[in-house]
Design a protein around this motif. Structure first.
Motif, PDB file in Angstrom:
ATOM      1  N   LYS A 288      -5.947   7.233   2.422  1.00  0.00           N
ATOM      2  CA  LYS A 288      -6.398   7.464   1.048  1.00  0.00           C
ATOM      3  C   LYS A 288      -5.302   6.994   0.105  1.00  0.00           C
ATOM      4  N   THR A 289      -5.642   6.014  -0.728  1.00  0.00           N
ATOM      5  CA  THR A 289      -4.716   5.505  -1.734  1.00  0.00           C
ATOM      6  C   THR A 289      -5.214   5.920  -3.120  1.00  0.00           C
ATOM      7  N   ASN A 290      -4.405   5.676  -4.133  1.00  0.00           N
ATOM      8  CA  ASN A 290      -4.844   5.961  -5.499  1.00  0.00           C
ATOM      9  C   ASN A 290      -6.050   5.110  -5.882  1.00  0.00           C
ATOM     10  N   GLU A 291      -6.153   3.936  -5.291  1.00  0.00           N
ATOM     11  CA  GLU A 291      -7.221   2.997  -5.638  1.00  0.00           C
ATOM     12  C   GLU A 291      -8.470   3.150  -4.771  1.00  0.00           C
ATOM     13  N   GLY A 292      -8.381   3.840  -3.655  1.00  0.00           N
ATOM     14  CA  GLY A 292      -9.527   3.984  -2.763  1.00  0.00           C
ATOM     15  C   GLY A 292      -9.074   4.243  -1.336  1.00  0.00           C
TER      16      GLY A 292
ATOM     17  N   VAL B 267       0.840  -1.191   0.000  1.00  0.00           N
ATOM     18  CA  VAL B 267       0.000   0.000   0.000  1.00  0.00           C
ATOM     19  C   VAL B 267       0.880   1.247   0.000  1.00  0.00           C
TER      20      VAL B 267
ATOM     21  N   TYR C 101      -0.086   5.413   0.503  1.00  0.00           N
ATOM     22  CA  TYR C 101      -1.199   6.335   0.712  1.00  0.00           C
ATOM     23  C   TYR C 101      -0.723   7.783   0.603  1.00  0.00           C
TER      24      TYR C 101
END
Length: 114
Positions: free
Chosen positions: A70-74, A52, A54
């Motif tokens: 908060k990650t690029n994917e969700g 991960v 974030y």
């Protein structure tokens, strides 16, 4: 482990931000003890060493606390956190215990796999 100190945990989250990390999240509502009372519904989740990165990490609440990444994917989210382990700046270990000291949720981030 010690009680969560929100300012120090938030500083740790900021220091780990934008780094490639390994995440561990585990939660149970009593799945390990369900054999004692079959009428109780249990729920659990477990993932370990998920990569991960974030862009924003937040600790919120007044205790028990919740954490969101908060990650690029969700988003990655955990709630019910009460304790943390202050170790070094390469990992963050948090847990949530009930009033009897039983582990309900654990959330960990590290630059090395667990």
């Amino acid at each position: 482990m010690q009680l969560i100190q929100p300012d120090r945990v938030q500083q740790q989250l900021q220091s780990l931000q934008d780094k490639l990390l390994y995440a561990h999240l585990e939660m149970t509502t009593g799945a390990y003890a369900a054999h004692r009372d079959k009428s109780k519904m249990t729920a659990s989740v477990f993932f370990k060493n998920a990569p991960v990165r974030y862009s924003h990490g937040t600790l919120a609440g007044a205790g028990p606390y919740r954490i969101g990444l908060k990650t690029n994917e969700g988003w990655i989210y955990a709630e019910g956190l009460t304790h943390w382990e202050e170790s070094d700046d390469t990992r963050l270990i948090m847990a949530g215990h009930d009033s009897e000291g039983r582990l309900l949720v654990s959330f960990m981030l590290s630059v090395e796999p667990f």
